[in-house]
Scaffold this motif. Structure first.
Motif, mmCIF file in Angstrom:
data_model
loop_
_atom_site.group_PDB
_atom_site.id
_atom_site.type_symbol
_atom_site.label_atom_id
_atom_site.label_comp_id
_atom_site.label_asym_id
_atom_site.label_seq_id
_atom_site.Cartn_x
_atom_site.Cartn_y
_atom_site.Cartn_z
ATOM 1 N N VAL A 187 -0.766 4.882 -4.679
ATOM 2 C CA VAL A 187 0.426 5.345 -5.518
ATOM 3 C C VAL A 187 0.373 5.485 -7.002
ATOM 4 N N LYS A 188 -0.175 4.239 -7.518
ATOM 5 C CA LYS A 188 -0.224 4.053 -8.742
ATOM 6 C C LYS A 188 -1.426 4.761 -9.325
ATOM 7 N N ALA A 189 -2.748 4.824 -8.608
ATOM 8 C CA ALA A 189 -3.822 5.733 -9.055
ATOM 9 C C ALA A 189 -3.370 7.050 -9.110
ATOM 10 N N LYS A 190 -2.567 7.624 -8.215
ATOM 11 C CA LYS A 190 -2.393 9.124 -8.214
ATOM 12 C C LYS A 190 -1.344 9.268 -9.397
ATOM 13 N N GLU A 191 -0.572 8.400 -10.041
ATOM 14 C CA GLU A 191 0.284 8.183 -10.951
ATOM 15 C C GLU A 191 -0.548 8.489 -12.296
ATOM 16 N N ILE A 192 -1.611 7.687 -12.384
ATOM 17 C CA ILE A 192 -2.725 7.581 -13.462
ATOM 18 C C ILE A 192 -3.427 8.842 -13.460
ATOM 19 N N CYS A 206 -9.303 -1.212 -13.230
ATOM 20 C CA CYS A 206 -8.934 -2.464 -14.054
ATOM 21 C C CYS A 206 -7.708 -2.754 -13.944
ATOM 22 N N TYR A 207 -7.195 -4.019 -13.855
ATOM 23 C CA TYR A 207 -5.830 -4.524 -13.597
ATOM 24 C C TYR A 207 -5.520 -5.417 -14.670
ATOM 25 N N ASP A 208 -4.143 -5.417 -15.193
ATOM 26 C CA ASP A 208 -3.538 -6.379 -15.998
ATOM 27 C C ASP A 208 -2.705 -6.998 -15.260
ATOM 28 N N LEU A 258 -2.310 -2.027 -12.035
ATOM 29 C CA LEU A 258 -3.476 -1.011 -12.289
ATOM 30 C C LEU A 258 -3.464 -0.080 -13.443
ATOM 31 N N ILE A 259 -4.323 -0.301 -14.514
ATOM 32 C CA ILE A 259 -4.026 0.486 -15.793
ATOM 33 C C ILE A 259 -5.130 1.406 -16.220
ATOM 34 N N ALA A 260 -6.209 1.346 -15.456
ATOM 35 C CA ALA A 260 -7.529 2.132 -15.694
ATOM 36 C C ALA A 260 -8.294 2.563 -14.318
ATOM 37 N N ASP A 261 -8.738 3.204 -14.163
ATOM 38 C CA ASP A 261 -9.601 3.460 -12.877
ATOM 39 C C ASP A 261 -10.769 4.499 -13.044
ATOM 40 N N LEU A 309 -19.487 10.482 -11.502
ATOM 41 C CA LEU A 309 -18.182 9.820 -11.942
ATOM 42 C C LEU A 309 -17.239 10.826 -12.085
ATOM 43 N N ALA A 310 -16.022 10.691 -11.602
ATOM 44 C CA ALA A 310 -15.079 11.417 -11.653
ATOM 45 C C ALA A 310 -13.566 10.619 -12.045
ATOM 46 N N GLY A 311 -12.695 11.331 -12.491
ATOM 47 C CA GLY A 311 -11.542 10.739 -12.464
ATOM 48 C C GLY A 311 -11.348 9.446 -13.522
ATOM 49 N N CYS A 312 -12.024 9.464 -14.425
ATOM 50 C CA CYS A 312 -12.244 8.401 -15.495
ATOM 51 C C CYS A 312 -11.003 8.370 -16.119
ATOM 52 N N ALA A 313 -9.996 7.487 -16.056
ATOM 53 C CA ALA A 313 -8.700 7.439 -16.535
ATOM 54 C C ALA A 313 -8.051 6.089 -17.086
ATOM 55 N N THR A 314 -7.525 6.014 -18.023
ATOM 56 C CA THR A 314 -6.762 4.914 -18.733
ATOM 57 C C THR A 314 -5.514 5.449 -18.963
ATOM 58 N N LEU A 315 -4.311 4.648 -18.591
ATOM 59 C CA LEU A 315 -2.999 4.874 -19.059
ATOM 60 C C LEU A 315 -2.672 4.699 -20.479
ATOM 61 N N PRO A 316 -1.894 5.868 -21.283
ATOM 62 C CA PRO A 316 -1.850 5.639 -22.470
ATOM 63 C C PRO A 316 -1.486 4.379 -23.276
ATOM 64 N N LYS A 317 -0.681 3.461 -22.620
ATOM 65 C CA LYS A 317 -0.398 2.266 -23.227
ATOM 66 C C LYS A 317 -1.700 1.398 -23.328
ATOM 67 N N ALA A 318 -2.706 1.645 -22.400
ATOM 68 C CA ALA A 318 -3.845 0.790 -22.427
ATOM 69 C C ALA A 318 -5.185 1.085 -23.015
#
Length: 350
Positions: A12-17, A45-47, A51-54, A74-83
């Motif tokens: 769920v979190k990975a889809k959100e990112i 990557c977990y804080d 989950l904040i990046a994957d 490599l695909a879907g390399c993503a980091t939440l804006p806050k991180a």
């Protein structure tokens, strides 16, 4: 911070990112996670527990001058804006590279959001394209090519044969298994895309595209020659059709696919070479490796590659080695004496 593979409970979190970073439709994201994602080939990557990046590693098969290489894309390399701007993607990519290298992979690929960003990790551009645009030219054929918006009736096997016939004209490309081709098409239709297929002309041609208002954006075009291309694209019901064609790396070309060398020795043993023998120095600052190799061409067999203390004839960064091995350089470059030039064609972007 800690890095580990994702698990199903992270979905769920990975889809959100993915949604936040790429803006794809929920239908596409669901299809992608159901059909493409293998959780053993992911990293997050977990804080704490969040989950904040994957990133995702996809099984691919590359062909360079007729030599097959098992690889990861490599695909879907993503980091939440806050991180962001904390080096998290750098750590994830490095962990992914070390894991791929441990499993014996010689090269890896990606299509970046920004080429300069991944160049710092040792990736380099190995394929280029030129953007083109045209208006439709309806009424030029007795029988219009068929347009598909669902998977159930598409002539998949004819299209896959057309794809492999088309890429056979290039030295560097991805080989698609039947399973991979099916998943590629199913992702397209899950995301409300279209395929147009001309089976009435030999060889078969097709294009995959999305509609944005009255414009068709073609992201895969398999058509041999200008006439076949115009017959196919001209039948798309749009006011304008945008597409791209593979290109040599000249001044008018746009950067497209990037490649990263993970194991120089393994790659050089398999690669066609131009020079009979040479000493090659390779610097890999990102993975903190340095190589000084004597390379000797052996016709019809594995090249001889061994460590040496001799002075290098050619010094390259790890990114330049990708360019050299892929033949992705302009005539007269420093690679020209040792490595043959090649043509490349890639479509995959995820």
């Amino acid at each position: 911070m800690n890095i580990r593979p994702l698990s199903r409970k992270d979905e769920v979190k990975a889809k959100e990112i993915w949604k936040i970073c790429f803006g794809d439709s929920d239908a596409f994201i669901d299809e992608y996670f159901n059909r493409i994602v293998r959780y053993e080939d992911t990293l997050g990557c977990y804080d704490g527990r969040e989950l904040i990046a994957d990133l995702f590693m996809l099984d691919f098969q590359a062909s360079i001058s007729g030599i097959d290489f098992k690889t990861e894309f490599l695909a879907g390399c993503a980091t939440l804006p806050k991180a962001r701007k904390r080096g998290l993607m750098r750590d994830l990519v490095k962990s992914a590279m070390l894991g791929m290298r441990k499993s014996g992979l010689a090269v890896t690929y990606l299509h970046p959001f920004l080429h300069a960003f991944y160049r710092q990790f040792g990736y380099e551009t190995v394929a280029y394209v030129k953007r083109e645009s045209m208006r439709p030219n309806s009424g030029h054929m007795e029988k219009e090519p068929a347009i598909f918006s669902t998977y159930d009736k598409i002539p998949e096997e004819n299209m896959r044969r057309a794809y492999h016939r088309y890429i056979a004209a290039y030295d560097h490309s991805f080989i698609r298994s039947k399973e991979r081709f099916s998943k590629w098409l199913q992702l397209l239709f899950a995301d409300r895309g279209y395929a147009i297929v001309n089976e009435d002309e030999e060889p078969v041609s097709y294009a995959l595209y999305y509609m944005e208002e009255n414009t068709a954006d073609v992201f895969e075009l398999v058509a041999e020659g200008k006439k076949a291309r115009e017959l196919l694209l001209g039948s798309i019901p749009a006011e304008r059709i945008n597409y791209f064609l593979p290109s040599p790396p000249d001044e008018a070309a746009e950067e497209f696919t990037m490649m990263r060398v993970l194991e120089p020795v393994c790659l050089l043993k398999k690669m066609p070479l131009k020079a009979e023998h040479f000493i090659l120095e390779i610097k890999d600052d990102f993975l903190e490796e340095h190589y000084n190799l004597r390379v000797e061409k052996v016709e019809g067999e594995t090249n001889l590659v061994e460590e040496t203390v001799e002075k290098a004839d050619l010094s390259l960064t790890i990114g330049e080695l990708a360019q050299a091995a892929a033949g992705a350089y302009a005539q007269g470059s420093k690679f020209d004496a040792c490595f043959p030039g090649k043509t490349a064609c890639f479509f995959e972007t995820y």
